[in-house]
Design a protein around this motif. Sequence first.
Motif, mmCIF file in Angstrom:
data_model
loop_
_atom_site.group_PDB
_atom_site.id
_atom_site.type_symbol
_atom_site.label_atom_id
_atom_site.label_comp_id
_atom_site.label_asym_id
_atom_site.label_seq_id
_atom_site.Cartn_x
_atom_site.Cartn_y
_atom_site.Cartn_z
ATOM 1 N N ILE A 280 40.860 44.191 42.754
ATOM 2 C CA ILE A 280 39.690 43.333 43.427
ATOM 3 C C ILE A 280 40.438 42.351 44.138
ATOM 4 O O ILE A 280 39.961 42.172 45.519
ATOM 5 C CB ILE A 280 38.798 42.837 42.464
ATOM 6 N N ASP A 281 41.108 41.707 43.811
ATOM 7 C CA ASP A 281 42.053 40.580 44.516
ATOM 8 C C ASP A 281 42.670 41.012 45.811
ATOM 9 O O ASP A 281 42.835 40.632 46.880
ATOM 10 C CB ASP A 281 43.205 39.670 43.639
ATOM 11 N N ASP A 282 43.506 42.393 45.506
ATOM 12 C CA ASP A 282 44.087 43.099 46.448
ATOM 13 C C ASP A 282 42.867 43.510 47.686
ATOM 14 O O ASP A 282 43.386 43.086 48.757
ATOM 15 C CB ASP A 282 44.840 44.446 46.171
ATOM 16 N N GLY B 270 32.794 45.780 40.996
ATOM 17 C CA GLY B 270 33.556 44.791 40.481
ATOM 18 C C GLY B 270 33.421 43.505 41.429
ATOM 19 O O GLY B 270 33.232 42.442 41.231
ATOM 20 N N LEU B 271 33.878 43.936 42.701
ATOM 21 C CA LEU B 271 33.797 43.022 44.041
ATOM 22 C C LEU B 271 32.318 42.583 44.182
ATOM 23 O O LEU B 271 32.132 41.412 44.460
ATOM 24 C CB LEU B 271 34.377 43.500 45.126
ATOM 25 N N ALA B 272 31.482 43.749 43.995
ATOM 26 C CA ALA B 272 30.040 43.042 44.388
ATOM 27 C C ALA B 272 29.546 42.162 43.461
ATOM 28 O O ALA B 272 28.858 41.300 43.586
ATOM 29 C CB ALA B 272 29.280 44.366 44.213
ATOM 30 N N ALA B 273 29.958 42.359 42.004
ATOM 31 C CA ALA B 273 29.523 41.264 40.932
ATOM 32 C C ALA B 273 30.221 40.035 41.230
ATOM 33 O O ALA B 273 29.726 39.113 40.958
ATOM 34 C CB ALA B 273 29.973 41.912 39.552
ATOM 35 N N ALA B 274 31.598 40.086 41.340
ATOM 36 C CA ALA B 274 32.277 38.847 41.761
ATOM 37 C C ALA B 274 32.230 37.963 42.932
ATOM 38 O O ALA B 274 32.163 36.728 42.787
ATOM 39 C CB ALA B 274 33.907 39.141 41.217
ATOM 40 N N GLN B 275 32.187 38.759 43.817
ATOM 41 C CA GLN B 275 31.994 37.841 45.256
ATOM 42 C C GLN B 275 30.755 38.465 46.090
ATOM 43 O O GLN B 275 31.161 39.178 47.115
ATOM 44 C CB GLN B 275 32.998 38.002 46.019
ATOM 45 N N LEU C 115 42.563 48.126 29.643
ATOM 46 C CA LEU C 115 41.886 47.542 28.514
ATOM 47 C C LEU C 115 41.857 45.978 28.666
ATOM 48 O O LEU C 115 41.240 45.443 27.885
ATOM 49 C CB LEU C 115 42.767 48.055 27.205
ATOM 50 N N LEU C 116 42.911 45.674 29.263
ATOM 51 C CA LEU C 116 42.894 44.030 29.479
ATOM 52 C C LEU C 116 42.151 43.596 30.632
ATOM 53 O O LEU C 116 41.981 42.486 31.009
ATOM 54 C CB LEU C 116 44.365 43.844 29.763
ATOM 55 N N SER C 117 41.262 44.396 31.425
ATOM 56 C CA SER C 117 40.504 43.996 32.568
ATOM 57 C C SER C 117 39.280 43.360 32.336
ATOM 58 O O SER C 117 38.631 43.631 31.173
ATOM 59 C CB SER C 117 40.125 45.300 33.205
ATOM 60 N N ARG C 118 38.958 42.128 33.211
ATOM 61 C CA ARG C 118 37.631 41.564 33.004
ATOM 62 C C ARG C 118 36.520 42.504 33.316
ATOM 63 O O ARG C 118 36.587 43.237 34.404
ATOM 64 C CB ARG C 118 37.766 40.581 34.031
ATOM 65 N N THR C 119 35.651 42.700 32.615
ATOM 66 C CA THR C 119 34.587 43.475 32.717
ATOM 67 C C THR C 119 33.201 42.712 32.967
ATOM 68 O O THR C 119 33.316 41.565 32.818
ATOM 69 C CB THR C 119 34.310 44.347 31.501
ATOM 70 N N ASP D 203 24.765 40.920 37.607
ATOM 71 C CA ASP D 203 25.664 40.507 38.530
ATOM 72 C C ASP D 203 25.688 41.393 39.785
ATOM 73 O O ASP D 203 26.422 41.031 40.804
ATOM 74 C CB ASP D 203 26.711 39.924 38.188
ATOM 75 N N ILE D 204 25.285 42.409 39.603
ATOM 76 C CA ILE D 204 25.144 43.392 40.741
ATOM 77 C C ILE D 204 23.811 43.294 41.703
ATOM 78 O O ILE D 204 22.846 43.739 41.144
ATOM 79 C CB ILE D 204 25.349 44.718 40.551
#
Lengths: 262, 97
Positions: A78-80, A108-113, A185-189, A196-197
Amino acid sequence: MKVRVGEIDLHVQRLSPDAERAPVVVLVHGMLYDSLASYYFTLGPAFAAAGLDVIMYDLRGHGRSSRPTTGYRLEEHIDDLVGLLDALEIDEPVHLVGNSYGGSIAFGLAAAQPERVASVVAIEAEPPVEAWSQRLGDGLARAKPWLITDEAIDLIKQAKGDHEARLSRGAGKLLQTTTIAEDVLLSRTIDPGLADIRCPVLALYGDESVLMEQVDYLKANLIGCRVVVLPEQGHSVLIERTAETSSLVLDWVREQSLVEAE
Amino acid sequence: MSVDVQTTEAGVLEDLTGMLRVLLEEYGLEDAEITMATKFHEDLELESIDLVTLSGLLREHYGDRINFATFIADKELDEIIALTVGELVIFVVEALR
């Protein structure tokens, strides 16, 4: 072209129309077997011809982008994507089209930003909730040792041909040389209620796909979400049903752009 | 158009071969034989992403008249994968006419 984002270079292909202020559509490809070529040879040219500003890029580790050893958690993808939009000086909300894992990045991007995203089109994709991370992470953990065996490659060659076998060998190499499998498995969900969407969502599935359970899940949790199921179709909706996908997504983006303009 | 652009079939094949050599060098396949019948995927082991790169090289060399996107627009992905060097050469020659 190559675009520097953080510590890596992303391979980007942009097809811009002559007209200014065309809606920007970013096409995000899937994991392991995929690259921007899946769009370059399908939706990309048609969308550009229809007047959209089309941005395709290779995810880190894929195609002709850099392949760092680490950094494959969803939030890093998402940062990329955000870094790419910043580098291209695109600050208006964009339409995100994501295939498979690319759809999870889009959600993920829609939820985060949310301010960066006008709408999400998810092609055979799941929102990145805990259950997604577990299922995909388990699948990749099984694939990692298997895909580097000659037995696996031979079986794939017999069942699906040389091309698929070669892609599988490439996927095996990506799994072996990076932390991509572990990082899922380590990803933020995101919240499984999908609260959030908030942007408009179009989701496409094949009725023979293992992801069919997503249809009811999305309808139950995303009010106003539009879901289209293509009959007699498995996971490869984008490649095997290009014409229908193209027209559904074009109509969707046009419709959303009209709503925005009002 | 620059003066060094060749427009005959043999000339285009020569130029295209040069571009392919650049791509193939990265894979250590610089000795591969390239003829009109050579298949991008089967013979040269190029993937679809390599054809994206090739498309950029074609545009650089020939200018906007060579629109690879148009050429492949009506082809399925498996047809694109099965492309031969000759098919691409003929497309370029016709586009330059």
